[in-house]
Design a protein around this motif. Structure first.
Motif, mmCIF file in Angstrom:
data_model
loop_
_atom_site.group_PDB
_atom_site.id
_atom_site.type_symbol
_atom_site.label_atom_id
_atom_site.label_comp_id
_atom_site.label_asym_id
_atom_site.label_seq_id
_atom_site.Cartn_x
_atom_site.Cartn_y
_atom_site.Cartn_z
ATOM 1 N N VAL A 85 -57.634 -31.335 -58.235
ATOM 2 C CA VAL A 85 -58.323 -32.185 -57.255
ATOM 3 C C VAL A 85 -59.815 -32.194 -57.545
ATOM 4 O O VAL A 85 -60.444 -33.252 -57.677
ATOM 5 C CB VAL A 85 -58.072 -31.694 -55.812
ATOM 6 N N LEU A 86 -60.397 -31.002 -57.658
ATOM 7 C CA LEU A 86 -61.835 -30.909 -57.915
ATOM 8 C C LEU A 86 -62.170 -31.401 -59.315
ATOM 9 O O LEU A 86 -63.219 -32.018 -59.529
ATOM 10 C CB LEU A 86 -62.317 -29.470 -57.731
ATOM 11 N N ALA A 87 -61.284 -31.141 -60.271
ATOM 12 C CA ALA A 87 -61.538 -31.581 -61.648
ATOM 13 C C ALA A 87 -61.651 -33.104 -61.715
ATOM 14 O O ALA A 87 -62.560 -33.639 -62.362
ATOM 15 C CB ALA A 87 -60.429 -31.090 -62.572
ATOM 16 N N ILE A 88 -60.745 -33.811 -61.043
ATOM 17 C CA ILE A 88 -60.791 -35.272 -61.060
ATOM 18 C C ILE A 88 -62.079 -35.776 -60.390
ATOM 19 O O ILE A 88 -62.736 -36.693 -60.888
ATOM 20 C CB ILE A 88 -59.555 -35.874 -60.360
ATOM 21 N N TYR A 89 -62.445 -35.141 -59.287
ATOM 22 C CA TYR A 89 -63.667 -35.550 -58.593
ATOM 23 C C TYR A 89 -64.897 -35.338 -59.487
ATOM 24 O O TYR A 89 -65.735 -36.245 -59.640
ATOM 25 C CB TYR A 89 -63.832 -34.774 -57.291
ATOM 26 N N LEU A 90 -65.012 -34.161 -60.088
ATOM 27 C CA LEU A 90 -66.181 -33.867 -60.917
ATOM 28 C C LEU A 90 -66.185 -34.698 -62.203
ATOM 29 O O LEU A 90 -67.248 -35.078 -62.694
ATOM 30 C CB LEU A 90 -66.236 -32.369 -61.243
ATOM 31 N N LEU A 91 -65.001 -34.976 -62.740
ATOM 32 C CA LEU A 91 -64.926 -35.854 -63.910
ATOM 33 C C LEU A 91 -65.430 -37.249 -63.556
ATOM 34 O O LEU A 91 -66.134 -37.882 -64.350
ATOM 35 C CB LEU A 91 -63.484 -35.938 -64.427
ATOM 36 N N SER A 92 -65.076 -37.720 -62.376
ATOM 37 C CA SER A 92 -65.516 -39.053 -61.955
ATOM 38 C C SER A 92 -67.018 -39.099 -61.717
ATOM 39 O O SER A 92 -67.630 -40.170 -61.774
ATOM 40 C CB SER A 92 -64.770 -39.495 -60.695
ATOM 41 N N MET A 93 -67.634 -37.932 -61.455
ATOM 42 C CA MET A 93 -69.085 -37.859 -61.295
ATOM 43 C C MET A 93 -69.811 -37.741 -62.637
ATOM 44 O O MET A 93 -71.042 -37.767 -62.685
ATOM 45 C CB MET A 93 -69.459 -36.652 -60.417
ATOM 46 N N LYS A 94 -69.035 -37.594 -63.716
ATOM 47 C CA LYS A 94 -69.563 -37.517 -65.092
ATOM 48 C C LYS A 94 -70.614 -36.410 -65.262
ATOM 49 O O LYS A 94 -71.695 -36.615 -65.837
ATOM 50 C CB LYS A 94 -70.146 -38.868 -65.512
ATOM 51 N N LEU A 95 -70.286 -35.217 -64.761
ATOM 52 C CA LEU A 95 -71.205 -34.088 -64.889
ATOM 53 C C LEU A 95 -71.191 -33.519 -66.310
ATOM 54 O O LEU A 95 -70.144 -33.497 -66.960
ATOM 55 C CB LEU A 95 -70.813 -32.970 -63.912
ATOM 56 N N PRO A 96 -72.331 -33.029 -66.804
ATOM 57 C CA PRO A 96 -72.345 -32.286 -68.076
ATOM 58 C C PRO A 96 -71.467 -31.043 -67.951
ATOM 59 O O PRO A 96 -71.217 -30.554 -66.841
ATOM 60 C CB PRO A 96 -73.822 -31.907 -68.245
ATOM 61 N N LYS A 97 -71.026 -30.515 -69.089
ATOM 62 C CA LYS A 97 -70.006 -29.459 -69.057
ATOM 63 C C LYS A 97 -70.427 -28.224 -68.264
ATOM 64 O O LYS A 97 -69.628 -27.685 -67.491
ATOM 65 C CB LYS A 97 -69.594 -29.061 -70.477
#
Length: 250
Positions: free
Chosen positions: A158-170
């Motif tokens: 859940v959090l991974a999809i949200y943070l991926l959609s925010m395009k955060l650096p690694k």
């Protein structure tokens, strides 16, 4: 003290320590791997008892990840998610005795798959994910995350999809993930001790035996994040998140 959880076969101990390794790896870099530990733990201890054994291990892994990534976090995303995540936890407590958790896991998995596929489509087309700008986007993920973390420690994708959609650096991705789960998992501890009564002296002692494997997994995760380039980390996380979502559905 519940002595029944100590009656494990050598293969059970191996699976238990492997699950702890996966938890450590997930918290410090290899997102989604911890979801592999959920069916492994449930296979040994049973679905609900396993969450009580798993949560203290997750809390230790969260603390380890935060100590390493303590200065790297995008707090604006954490603050957007936390209030609704607490609502999700409350909903999980209310419906716990009414509907089997497995049915909810599958429903959440299907919802996440739809969002994940849309995000992947936007990624491949090079388009912005306009949905993420809406006011309801972050709260929706917060509720999903709070609910799934309470019913089965399964909020990673859940959090991974949200943070991926925010395009955060690694590093921002991993640090934000670490801080969010540190807060939410430590808030869950008294709930599971008092309400669910599935954390006791035996489960804490058992969890302490997993600490060396969590540390080894955590170090492995840190090393892998360092080696992966930004784009490689993103693609690797997308693949692992997809596998995690499928595990929720199956």
């Amino acid at each position: 003290m519940d002595f029944s959880i100590w009656m494990l076969s050598p293969s059970d101990w191996l699976i238990f320590f492997m699950a702890a390794l996966f938890i450590g790896m997930s918290k410090t870099g290899i997102q989604g791997v911890s979801l592999l530990s959920i069916p492994l733990m449930a296979m040994i201890f049973g679905a609900k008892p396993s969450t009580g054994i798993m949560l203290p291990i997750l809390c230790f892994a969260d603390l380890m990840a935060v100590l390493y990534y303590r200065r790297i976090a995008e707090w604006k995303y954490i603050f957007k998610l936390l209030p609704s995540a607490l609502i999700g936890v409350s909903i999980a407590l209310l419906v716990d005795k009414v509907i089997p958790p497995e049915e909810f896991k599958q429903l959440m998995g299907i919802c996440l798959l739809v969002v994940f596929l849309f995000m992947l489509w936007a990624e491949l087309k090079g388009k912005e994910n306009n949905i993420s700008a809406h006011w309801w986007y972050a709260p929706s993920f917060g509720i999903l995350g709070g609910f799934t973390t309470m019913i089965g420690n399964a909020a990673g994708p859940v959090l991974a999809i949200y943070l991926l959609s925010m395009k955060l650096p690694k590093y921002s991705f991993v640090g934000t993930n670490a801080w969010f789960f540190l807060v939410i998992n430590y808030l869950k501890m008294p709930v599971q001790v008092i309400v669910w009564n599935n954390i006791n002296t035996s489960s804490l002692i058992l969890g302490s035996l997993a600490i060396p494997f969590v540390v080894v997994g955590g170090i492995s995760g840190i090393k892998l994040v360092k080696k992966l380039p930004e784009k490689g980390f993103r693609y690797f996380t997308i693949i692992m998140t997809f596998v995690s979502v499928l595990l929720l559905i199956i």
